[in-house]
Design a protein around this motif. Structure first.
Motif, PDB file in Angstrom:
ATOM      1  N   PRO A  82       5.009  10.516   3.858  1.00 43.61           N
ATOM      2  CA  PRO A  82       3.833  10.397   2.988  1.00 43.61           C
ATOM      3  C   PRO A  82       3.574   8.943   2.633  1.00 43.61           C
ATOM      4  O   PRO A  82       4.486   8.120   2.673  1.00 43.61           O
ATOM      5  N   PRO A  83       2.347   8.621   2.282  1.00 43.06           N
ATOM      6  CA  PRO A  83       2.044   7.233   1.916  1.00 43.06           C
ATOM      7  C   PRO A  83       2.779   6.849   0.637  1.00 43.06           C
ATOM      8  O   PRO A  83       3.026   7.681  -0.238  1.00 43.06           O
ATOM      9  N   SER A  84       3.119   5.607   0.536  1.00 41.04           N
ATOM     10  CA  SER A  84       3.782   5.096  -0.640  1.00 41.04           C
ATOM     11  C   SER A  84       2.817   5.065  -1.814  1.00 41.04           C
ATOM     12  O   SER A  84       1.665   4.658  -1.663  1.00 41.04           O
ATOM     13  N   PRO A  85       3.273   5.483  -2.997  1.00 40.24           N
ATOM     14  CA  PRO A  85       2.372   5.415  -4.160  1.00 40.24           C
ATOM     15  C   PRO A  85       2.112   3.972  -4.606  1.00 40.24           C
ATOM     16  O   PRO A  85       1.266   3.717  -5.431  1.00 40.24           O
ATOM     17  N   PHE A  86       2.846   3.027  -4.039  1.00 42.95           N
ATOM     18  CA  PHE A  86       2.706   1.620  -4.414  1.00 42.95           C
ATOM     19  C   PHE A  86       1.771   0.855  -3.492  1.00 42.95           C
ATOM     20  O   PHE A  86       1.521  -0.309  -3.708  1.00 42.95           O
ATOM     21  N   GLU A  87       1.277   1.504  -2.468  1.00 43.82           N
ATOM     22  CA  GLU A  87       0.368   0.842  -1.544  1.00 43.82           C
ATOM     23  C   GLU A  87      -1.053   1.299  -1.829  1.00 43.82           C
ATOM     24  O   GLU A  87      -1.296   2.454  -2.177  1.00 43.82           O
ATOM     25  N   ASP A  88      -2.005   0.388  -1.671  1.00 50.16           N
ATOM     26  CA  ASP A  88      -3.408   0.735  -1.841  1.00 50.16           C
ATOM     27  C   ASP A  88      -3.832   1.608  -0.677  1.00 50.16           C
ATOM     28  O   ASP A  88      -3.511   1.363   0.478  1.00 50.16           O
TER      29      ASP A  88
END
Length: 90
Positions: A82-88
């Motif tokens: 899953p995408p990182s919650p820290f990346e835009d």
């Protein structure tokens, strides 16, 4: 002499500390101080120091640089997850 109060010590940790103090014939306070002294007095060896000691004891690695690259590439998970919650999000 300064003092230190510790709060929130887990019951299991305190039980182990008490047992060890009893085994080593120290008070609970003496045992805690001794463990703290050991923890801060001895510098931890660096990765390179540990690696050097390992190589001296066990000999060189059976892998060469190319073998490592191949092994690590095969072990790497190809699913990005899953995408990182820290990346835009784009």
């Amino acid at each position: 002499m300064p003092s230190l109060t510790l709060k929130g010590i887990p019951d299991e940790v305190l039980s182990k500390l008490r047992r060890r103090a009893e085994q080593e014939r120290r008070s609970l306070n003496q045992q805690a101080i001794w463990i703290l002294e050991q923890g801060v007095a001895e510098p931890r060896p660096s990765f390179m120091e540990l690696h050097k000691a390992f190589v001296e004891k066990h000999g060189p690695s059976p892998f060469d640089d190319e073998s490592y690259a191949e092994v690590f590439e095969n072990l790497r998970d190809q699913d990005p997850g899953p995408p990182s919650p820290f990346e835009d999000e784009a």
